[in-house]
Structures are given as C-alpha cells and as structure tokens.
Design a protein around this motif. Structure first.
Motif, PDB file in Angstrom:
ATOM      1  N   SER A 526       0.818  -1.212   0.000  1.00  8.81           N
ATOM      2  CA  SER A 526       0.000   0.000   0.000  1.00  8.81           C
ATOM      3  C   SER A 526       0.851   1.260   0.000  1.00  8.81           C
ATOM      4  CB  SER A 526      -0.930   0.004   1.208  1.00  8.81           C
ATOM      5  OG  SER A 526      -0.181  -0.087   2.387  1.00  8.81           O
ATOM      6  N   GLN A 527       2.144   1.133   0.251  1.00 12.02           N
ATOM      7  CA  GLN A 527       2.996   2.314   0.246  1.00 12.02           C
ATOM      8  C   GLN A 527       3.564   2.609  -1.133  1.00 12.02           C
ATOM      9  OE1 GLN A 527       5.103   0.554   3.529  1.00 12.02           O
ATOM     10  NE2 GLN A 527       4.892   2.412   4.726  1.00 12.02           N
ATOM     11  N   PHE A 528       3.167   1.802  -2.129  1.00  7.85           N
ATOM     12  CA  PHE A 528       3.627   2.043  -3.488  1.00  7.85           C
ATOM     13  C   PHE A 528       2.473   2.554  -4.343  1.00  7.85           C
ATOM     14  CE2 PHE A 528       6.600  -1.064  -1.854  1.00  7.85           C
ATOM     15  CZ  PHE A 528       7.811  -0.635  -2.355  1.00  7.85           C
ATOM     16  N   SER A 529       2.813   3.220  -5.447  1.00  3.59           N
ATOM     17  CA  SER A 529       1.776   3.668  -6.373  1.00  3.59           C
ATOM     18  C   SER A 529       1.363   2.498  -7.271  1.00  3.59           C
ATOM     19  CB  SER A 529       2.316   4.806  -7.224  1.00  3.59           C
ATOM     20  OG  SER A 529       3.292   4.305  -8.098  1.00  3.59           O
ATOM     21  N   GLY A 530       0.283   2.693  -8.021  1.00  3.31           N
ATOM     22  CA  GLY A 530      -0.242   1.611  -8.858  1.00  3.31           C
ATOM     23  C   GLY A 530       0.789   1.062  -9.830  1.00  3.31           C
ATOM     24  N   GLY A 531       1.545   1.944 -10.469  1.00  2.00           N
ATOM     25  CA  GLY A 531       2.537   1.500 -11.441  1.00  2.00           C
ATOM     26  C   GLY A 531       3.647   0.706 -10.775  1.00  2.00           C
ATOM     27  N   GLN A 532       4.073   1.173  -9.598  1.00  2.00           N
ATOM     28  CA  GLN A 532       5.131   0.460  -8.877  1.00  2.00           C
ATOM     29  C   GLN A 532       4.634  -0.903  -8.409  1.00  2.00           C
ATOM     30  OE1 GLN A 532       5.773   3.563  -6.005  1.00  2.00           O
ATOM     31  NE2 GLN A 532       7.803   3.982  -6.815  1.00  2.00           N
ATOM     32  N   ARG A 533       3.372  -0.954  -7.997  1.00  2.00           N
ATOM     33  CA  ARG A 533       2.818  -2.239  -7.563  1.00  2.00           C
ATOM     34  C   ARG A 533       2.790  -3.227  -8.715  1.00  2.00           C
ATOM     35  NH1 ARG A 533      -1.738  -0.450  -3.436  1.00  2.00           N
ATOM     36  NH2 ARG A 533      -1.641   1.336  -4.789  1.00  2.00           N
ATOM     37  N   GLN A 534       2.445  -2.714  -9.904  1.00  2.00           N
ATOM     38  CA  GLN A 534       2.418  -3.614 -11.050  1.00  2.00           C
ATOM     39  C   GLN A 534       3.844  -4.098 -11.357  1.00  2.00           C
ATOM     40  OE1 GLN A 534       0.531  -5.671 -12.044  1.00  2.00           O
ATOM     41  NE2 GLN A 534      -0.891  -4.766 -13.471  1.00  2.00           N
ATOM     42  N   ARG A 535       4.829  -3.241 -11.121  1.00  2.00           N
ATOM     43  CA  ARG A 535       6.219  -3.670 -11.309  1.00  2.00           C
ATOM     44  C   ARG A 535       6.576  -4.777 -10.318  1.00  2.00           C
ATOM     45  NH1 ARG A 535       9.682   0.220 -14.023  1.00  2.00           N
ATOM     46  NH2 ARG A 535       8.310   1.735 -14.994  1.00  2.00           N
ATOM     47  N   ILE A 536       6.068  -4.654  -9.092  1.00  2.00           N
ATOM     48  CA  ILE A 536       6.330  -5.704  -8.090  1.00  2.00           C
ATOM     49  C   ILE A 536       5.691  -7.010  -8.551  1.00  2.00           C
ATOM     50  CG2 ILE A 536       5.916  -6.426  -5.705  1.00  2.00           C
ATOM     51  CD1 ILE A 536       5.868  -3.397  -5.029  1.00  2.00           C
TER      52      ILE A 536
END
Lengths: 713, 312
Positions: A526-536
């Motif tokens: 939850s501490q990442f943005s949507g794009g970063q989460r998709q990268r994860i």
C-alpha cells in the motif's frame, strides 16, 4: 442493418467561441473544492474556470486524481457533505453554488443532466426502464400518461434501442451494458437539457459498443442542442468527440485549447508527455513509448511551485518558485497553458520526443532466430470449456451449456508475445484460467514446453508451475497487503526451495530489474503507487525465471503516463530474458504496440490469428475489421476522416445455440451476400484456415480488395 | 534541430525510480516491524504493562502473601484490609489477597487458554472449509451446522461435573474450547469466501504454493484484525462463562478458586464486607481492560492500512 458511416463530419460545429456574441450556457469561475480527510485537507480542485457554449463539447482529460470528476460533480451539486466548494458556477446566468438541495433539484435533470460511468449501477434494478424514464419526465414536466409514453418511446428510439414500445416494460437486467448506457443517455436528454455532463461514459464498455454509444451521444447532442462536458482519461475518445479540450493535472487546468491545436501543437510539457505516452492503434512503427517519470503529487501537501515540476524534464529553478497561471500562449491567443516556458516551447514547435527522453530498448537476444525455429512454449489445441446451465431447485437438471471456450487453438513460441484480444464475454479469461490450472481440460489439449498437461504426474506438474507465471490486472488485489514486498517476492522462491542467501540476492536483482529501489523491500504494497505495484507483480512473476508469463490486462488499471513505463519494461524484459508472454487485453492500441502476434477471439473462438502487423494492416475477418475501426485514435484529424464500421447489436449470449458462424448475426459481410451464401454462414461453422495468417470465415475479406468479399473459400 | 539545446538548458532530470544500490540487501523482519508499530502506540504499551503486572501478580502474589489461599485465619473473620490481611478477609477467614492472586491465575489461564484455542481451531477449520471447495466444504458445513444446535452449556456442565480436584480447571478450559469454536468458524468461513477470490490467493495457487501455506500466509493474516478482536473478547467471554459455571457450582470447584468463585462469595456480603467483592472486581476489570488495549494496539500494528505506523 449495418452501416459504414464516416465518423465526425465537421458539419455541425455550431459556434466558435466569441463569435455571434453567444452567451455561455455554463460558466465556471475559479472553482475550488477541498475535502477534509484524516491526512489533512485534500485540495481536489484548485481554480478551474471554463465557459461552455451551446452545442459545443468540452473534453476534460487528466489522469486519476486530477480533479476532473470532482469538477463535474460540483457542477451538478452532487458532492459529499464534507466537501467545501468555492468560486462560481453559473448556469445560464444563475449562480448554482449556495443553492439548497431542493432548489438544485429543479435544475438537475432539467437544465443539466449527467451520464455516469457505470451503467450497471446507474439504473434501479427494481423498476422497469419505462418507469425510470417516466420518473425523469414527470419530475420536470406536466404531461399526461399518454404523452409520457409517447415521449419515452421517442427517446428510446432516438438512442437506438430496437422495439422501444415493448422494451419500456423491460427491467435493467434484461439489457446489456451498452444498452443500459443508451437508456441512461435517453434519461439524460429527456427534458432537453442545456448541459449534459458525461463522466467516463464509455470506460466500462467494449470498443465496438463504445463506438455505438459515442454516436448516440452525438445524436443526442444534435437533437437537444445541448453543450456537453466529456470527462475521460482516453485521449482517443476526446480526439473524436471534443471541440475544446481542458487538460487537468493535480486539480488545476494546465492547458486549454481547441482539439486540433492541442493535439498538433501542445504547449505544456505535461500534455506533450501524455500524447507521447499513449500507444497509437493506427501506427505500426516500432516507436518506443515515452513514459513520464515519477507519480502525480499528493493533493494533501502539494509542492511549492508548478505541481508538474518534479516530473518535468524542462523544469528550471524558476518553476519551483510559484505556480504558473493559465495564460494565453504567445502567437495563439485561443490556447491557454499554465507553464512559464510555454511561449518558448510553442515558439520552437517542440514535440514530446524532444522534451521527454526515453532509454533505447534493450536488444533482443532472440532477434535473429526466425519464429519457425523457436521452440514452442505453449500449445493449445481445440480447447473447450462449457459451463452447464441448470434449472430447478431440488432436482437440478441441465438445460444447456454456456460455451465459454469452444475450440480455441494457438501456440506461443519462445521469446514472443501472443495477444489474446476480444470483447468481454469472448472467453479470454476462461482460456487463461484453463491454461493456468495445468490440469486436463474438458476438451482439447494444452501442452506446456511440449508436455501435455493431461498426462503429467503430480510431481512434474508442480515442477511445470515454475515455467508458467501470471501477472494480474489489478495490482491492488494481486499483492497480499499484509506482506512486505520482500515476502511477496520470496514466496515463489520458497516454493521452489531456494536457500535464504540465494533468495536474498535474487530479490535485490529483481527489484533492480523492474526499476525499483531495492531498499524498499520492507515496505508494504500500500505504500507504493499503482505503477510500482504492477512492477512488483511483474518481478514476482519473473522471480523463478519462467518460460511463459501470462499477462492478464497488465496495464489497463494504470494511467497513461505510468502505463507507458510498464509496457517499456515488459519489452525490455522480453528482449533480455527471452521469456514468452501471453498477453490478454482489450485495448487494441496497447496490443499493437506490445505484441508480435495476435489472436482475435469472438464468443469462445479464435476468429483470426496472425502477426500483429498483418492483422492490423490487413484484417481478413469482418469482426476484426469492425473491432479495429472502432478503436478511437488520439488524433483529431484521423478521427474526423476515417471510416468506421459500426456493428449493430450486442454480443449474443454464449448460452445460445448457434450452429453456423458465431458472428453471423452481426456480420456486415454476410448482410451483403446472396441468400445461398448466407445459408452457408448460418449452418456451417468456419474453421481457422490459412498458413501464417489464419482466419475463420467462409468469405474473408481479401487483401487486394478490402471492403467486399471477393474470394470464396 | 536547435531545440535540443532547450531541453538541456537549466533542466534538472527527474528522479529515476531506482537509485544506485550497493548490492547487499538489509531488511527488517516482519515481527520486528509489528513490534515497532505496536510500541509506537502508547495505550497499547499501557495495556501490555497492565497485563504484565497482572501476570506478575498471579505468579508472585502467592509467594509474598502472608497467608495461603487455602489456610483460613479463624481469628480474623470478615475483617477489613489491614497490615496482616492486605485486601481483608472473607466471612470464612480466607485472605482475599491470596484468593485473588490464585483466582486471577486460574481465570487468566482458563480465559487465555480457551480463547487462544478457540481462535486457533476456528481460524484453521473455518478457512479450510472455505478454501477447499467441493465436498470438503459441503461436509464441513454440515458438521458445523450440526454442532451449532448442540446445547453446549449443558454438555460443559456434565463434562466438568465428572472432573474433580485441582485438574478440574483444565477440563473446564478444554470444554469451553470444544463448544466455543463453532460459531466463530462459521463467521470466519464467510469472510474467507471473499478472500479466496482475491488475485493474490490465485497468484499463490498458480505459483504452486501448498494449500496450508496459503492458509497460513495469506488467509489467516488477512483475517488478522477479526481474529485479534475475537481472541480479546474471547478472553472476556471465557471468564464470563467460567464465572457463570462457577456460580452454579459447575465450573471451578473448591478447594480451587477462580475470580468467579470469589465474586460469588463476595456478592452475598456486599453490604457488610464490600472489600471481598471490590478486590476481585477491580482485577477482573483490569484484566479485560488490558486485553482490550492490547487488542487495539495489535490490530493497528498488523493492519498495513492503519494510521499508527505509516513510516515503518
């Protein structure tokens, strides 16, 4: 039955701003909206001003959180009680702000109407369409029962609903999504409003339905002479329908211009970035998408100065001092931009590729290997999955079957991307799920790395799991919110029994591979943005070095500027790791950009399969042609001149018994055929034929003569 | 074109997402994170200390007391608190301090043990029933429904009746557990039904993660706040059940004592010797209050969306 129409004839551009001294029907001045939240005051809209002239369409574009929906809701007076609205909203000269709920209700639905995004929840399920239309009419007009009925029939007819008189008695659940959105438009125009606000009216719909609904909206506007505010994140839709465009960023308008001017000569770097980030469905050139680095600022504590400055490649120290006002650009007084360097940029005619830089794409390790020599990673042959339809309470009996997937054949080879494309209900997701289960399918065969999954012993099936990974559509729900990123990434590695030290090294490597800071592994998703989460999520899928990654709509939940970065990442990963992608998406522009081959699905079957370039430039199946022509292009010139094949009707129910071609009921080609050939379409199921570019149609469109079926198969 | 000059002049490149990194990875464990976030909340720390104090009282109280709980002082019947008897004595001459210390340890053990056991059994079976769809779910639901209609109070009474002596409290804890988990398990199953459809559960399945690992790592932690509240309130509920049973002479039986039996003894003499009721009541309230504070703190520490520790 089907009509090939030229979209967007520029005929009914009624009035230019300032000409004839026409008064604006809606005038918004310096609108500010703020919400109280736990984190502090969220300043969602900060100083929006615009005039809306009768008969014109204003497009408001922006990414999520840019304040475009809040602007429209404050015009309608539909904001929550905790919102503070300041400024001025005048409808035909009357101030709307400060009116009570009762006073506002006189205007809502009468002088101004709204079309919402989600047609599923915008209609009351317990009343018939007729009741809901009558309610809209009765509220503002004094009509007899007969007049209400006649007007309702007229309205439904106007929005293109067949058999309007009978359909009045239908309930919302008896309509498809596109049909419901038509009903919403009918309700919106029932009282001849002066302003129609459409908030993402086609986002929830498929492309072919989107094309229909946009046409209906245009008809509605022509009939009522209303001004339309079109709110959308889709630059293609705006290019097609808007006269003027307002670009919003972090709650402020950053650029305003006529649609042609904006697309041809944007002055604000953010607008340029948006145009550079969006993939074009009409261009095959292998241009790299240009992402905008970083993420939009938090609306709670905005940085001093221009809110776009931290992401702007041409920002100077001066940009970080004060927020620029929206002022006319030198040389073109109709174009307003909020950028201190706008004059400079406009004067030099700078475009996005000069402002934004993008890394060169990584060279592919498999570039020299022709497709035929690459090993197949996934082979799906004649896959079937039928769901039984049951009836009765205690004694259940099967009354039919939903043929979700009915004979799907394709293969994916090492290091290539195959895109599965189709509208909702075409069976894309069911196909994926069948493949991912790694179990014997109901019918047909699935082979992964040459091994038929139906004949695998348990241990080998487990080992095969490693070669097949998935990235889901929604990065919010695909990562366990309770696990820090480290544990998320470690999960697949644990399954395959890696040692602690190896896992540690691999995770650092993965974080760098997807462009994230390895020190952030302790953070929660939850501490990442949507794009970063998709990268994860992508990193997790790649963790165990699979041969095939299934991407289920990997970018459709992301904003355009973020989406470009993720698409580039996927390209680089494929080039360096030579992993194969099975890419499922409904966005054809993304597919044209990101995939080498494409399989078009319709009602559980692949109707056309071939190289992306071949399918996009010379589609042979009439459905593919219609689908491609329905995709909006982010270029107003192209939008106005190109031909569009508008399919009539909706996707038939997958439970329906169709003996012949599944597409026959909507097929524009069949309609032109002599009866004996039509007979063949109705009775005989076409199969995929052809060498490299295969098509399942008895009368495919020939490459030499697109438009008319000439070759008999 | 001359424009390239423009982009370079005075331009400062935006931060790239990935910084330079020196290779080795240092991280904080999940448990350490939770502890750090828990400690950040003052009320949770107060609750933890209160519970520690109560546990210390239950453990060391009998050692420092002048009298044992089972040796009545016949020279001091129904006496008010004094230097000899810190909390006073009962009408039978028993030292209230010693009784409370002993009773607290019994009630704590019964409450915490049975509550933990109930949560454990309910979480495991509830999520299993939901996660393994198909016949397992049907049979599991059938069993749960059947167990729900059994008159549990009566059965617990019968079981504890047959047990006697000092081991009786263990039987009581076990009996409370055996009939307490069914309702919770049903609630947890319903919650799991929506969890099992989430993408990260599917992702774990497709990665080849074993079903019990998925239950342990993804399902149960995501029921975390529900489980914690359940455990905390479960302690209170178990103490209540224990008190009620003891009141009827069916729970903890003499010579053993629990807070329940002391309360029962105290409520009949509340007008003449109020200290007999007062001391155990205060300790009972302190016990439940501390559990509540700890429960709140833990929920916020485990919940990544909570406001208590955004920076961890």
């Amino acid at each position: 039955m089907n009509a090939i129409v030229t979209a967007n004839e520029p005929a009914d551009r009624l009035i230019r701003p300032g000409e004839f001294g026409v008064d604006p029907v809606l005038s918004v001045r310096d609108l500010h909206v703020s919400f109280a939240s736990e984190a502090g005051t969220v300043r969602a809209v900060r100083g929006v001003s615009f005039d809306l002239l009768p008969g014109r369409t204003l497009g408001i574009v922006g990414e999520s959180g840019s304040g475009k929906s809040v602007t429209s809701l404050s015009v309608m007076g539909l904001l929550d009680a905790n919102a503070r609205v300041e400024g001025s909203i005048r409808l035909k000269g009357r101030e709307l702000l400060g009116l009570t709920e009762n006073e506002l209700s006189k205007y809502r639905g009468n002088d101004m109407a709204m079309v919402f995004q989600d047609p599923l929840s915008a209609l009351t399920p317990v009343f018939t369409i007729g009741d809901q239309l009558a309610e809209a009419l009765d509220l503002h007009q004094d009509l007899s029962r007969k007049q209400v009925r006649d007007r309702s029939v007229e309205l439904l007819d106007l929005v293109g609903i067949p058999n309007p008189a009978e359909r009045l008695k239908s309930f919302p659940h008896q309509f498809s999504g596109g049909m419901r959105q038509r009903v919403m438009i009918a309700i919106a125009i029932a009282n001849n409003p002066d302003v129609i606000i459409a908030d993402e009216p086609t986002t929830a719909l498929d492309v072919t339905i989107q094309a229909q609904v946009l046409d209906v909206l245009k008809t509605a506007q022509r009939e009522t002479g209303a001004a339309v505010v079109m709110i959308t994140h889709d630059l293609g839709v705006v290019a097609g329908v808007a006269d003027d465009v307002l670009v919003m960023y972090a709650g402020r308008p950053v650029e305003k211009a006529s649609v042609d001017q904006l697309y041809a000569r944007p002055a604000m770097p953010y607008t340029m970035g948006l145009l550079g980030a969006v993939p074009r469905p009409d261009r095959g050139e292998n241009r790299r998408l240009v992402p905008i680095q970083g993420t939009p600022p938090s609306l709670v504590d905005l940085p001093v100065g221009c809110p776009f400055a931290p992401r702007c490649p041409v920002a100077t120290d001066e940009c970080r001092v004060a927020e620029p006002d929206l002022v006319p650009v030198a040389g073109n007084e109709d174009q307003l931009a909020a950028c201190i360097r706008a004059d400079e940029l406009a004067a030099q005619g700078v475009t996005y590729d000069q402002v934004f830089t993008v890394d060169e794409s990584a060279p592919s390790v498999l570039a020299d290997v022709p497709r035929a020599e690459r090993a197949p990673v996934l082979e799906v042959t004649d896959l079937r999955k039928h769901f039984p339809l049951t009836k009765g309470g205690i004694l259940r009996r099967t009354v039919g079957a939903v043929k979700a997937v009915d004979g799907v054949t394709f293969d994916v080879r090492e290091g290539e991307t195959l895109a599965l494309v189709g509208e909702s209900g075409s069976g894309k997701t069911t196909t994926l799920l069948e493949i991912l289960k790694l179990e014997a399918p109901q019918g047909g065969t699935i082979a992964v790395l040459g091994k038929n999954v139906a004949e695998l012993p348990r241990a080998e099936r487990r080992a095969l799991r490693r070669e097949l990974q998935i990235v889901f559509q929604d990065p919010m729900s695909s990562l366990d919110p309770r696990l820090p990123v480290y544990d998320v990434l470690a999960e697949p590695l644990h399954v395959h029994g890696w040692s602690k030290q190896r896992i540690n090294d691999r995770i650092a490597e993965l974080m760098k591979l997807v462009g994230l800071n390895p020190d952030h592994v302790d953070r929660f998703p939850s501490q990442f943005s949507g794009g970063q989460r998709q990268r994860i999520a992508i990193a997790r899928a790649l963790a165990v070095e699979p041969k095939l990654v299934v991407l289920d709509e990997p970018v459709s939940a992301l904003d355009v500027s973020i989406q470009a970065g993720v698409i580039n990442l996927l390209e680089d990963i494929q080039a360096t790791l030579s992993v194969a992608f099975l890419f499922v998406a409904h966005d054809l522009s993304v597919i044209r950009h990101a995939s080498a081959r494409v399989a078009v699905m319709y009602l559980g079957q692949v109707v056309e399969l071939g190289d992306t370039e071949a399918v996009f430039t010379a589609p042979r199946h009439p459905y593919t042609r219609a689908l491609l022509s329905a995709v909006p292009v982010p270029d107003p010139q192209v939008e106005r001149t190109r031909e569009r094949i508008v399919l009539t009707g909706d996707l038939p129910s997958p439970a329906a018994q169709i003996t012949g071609c599944r597409f026959a009921s909507r097929c524009p080609t069949r309609a032109l055929l002599p009866p004996e050939k039509q007979q063949r379409c109705d009775t005989e199921l076409p199969v995929l034929t052809g060498q490299d570019h295969t098509v399942a149609c008895h009368f495919p469109v020939s490459p030499e003569n697109p438009g008319l079926p000439t070759k008999e198969n | 074109m001359a424009d390239t000059e423009l982009t370079l002049a005075g331009a400062t490149a935006p931060d790239v997402v990935a910084d330079e990194h020196d290779g080795d990875l240092h991280r904080t464990g999940r448990l350490a994170l939770i502890v750090r976030r828990f400690v950040r909340r003052p009320s949770a720390v107060v609750g933890a200390f209160l519970l520690l104090f109560l546990i210390a009282f239950a453990v060391f109280g009998p050692m420092v007391a002048n009298w044992g709980y089972d040796e009545p002082d016949f020279l001091a019947l129904a006496q008010a608190p004094s230097a000899e008897h810190w909390f006073g004595t009962t009408t039978g001459g028993s030292d209230v301090f010693a009784l409370v210390a002993r009773g607290l340890s019994r009630s704590l053990l019964i409450g915490v043990l049975s509550s933990l056991a109930i949560t454990f059994v309910a979480a495991l079976l509830g999520t299993m029933v939901a996660f393994f769809e198909g016949w397992f779910e049907r049979v599991g639901m059938w069993v749960l429904d059947t167990l729900l209609v059994i008159p549990s109070f009566l059965l617990i009474a019968m079981i504890t009746r047959s047990a006697s002596g000092k081991g009786g409290w263990l039987v009581l804890a076990a009996a409370l557990t055996a009939f307490g988990w069914v309702g919770y398990a049903r609630v947890l199953r319903t919650l799991t039904l929506s969890l099992r459809e989430l993408d990260y559960v599917h992702a774990a399945k497709y990665m080849g993660v074993g079903p019990f690992t998925i239950i342990r790592r993804h399902l149960i932690p995501n029921l975390g706040s529900v489980l914690i509240i359940q455990t905390v309130l479960g302690v209170v509920a178990a103490v209540n059940s224990e008190t009620a049973l003891s009141f009827l002479g069916l729970g903890v039986k003499a010579p053993d004592v629990s807070l329940g039996t002391i309360l029962q003894a105290g409520q009949s003499v509340v007008l003449t010797s109020p200290w007999v009721l007062l001391a155990p009541s205060l300790f009972l309230v302190a016990l439940t209050f501390s559990m509540q504070l700890i429960g709140d703190g833990l929920r916020d520490a485990i919940d990544p969306y909570s406001r208590s520790g955004g920076k961890a």
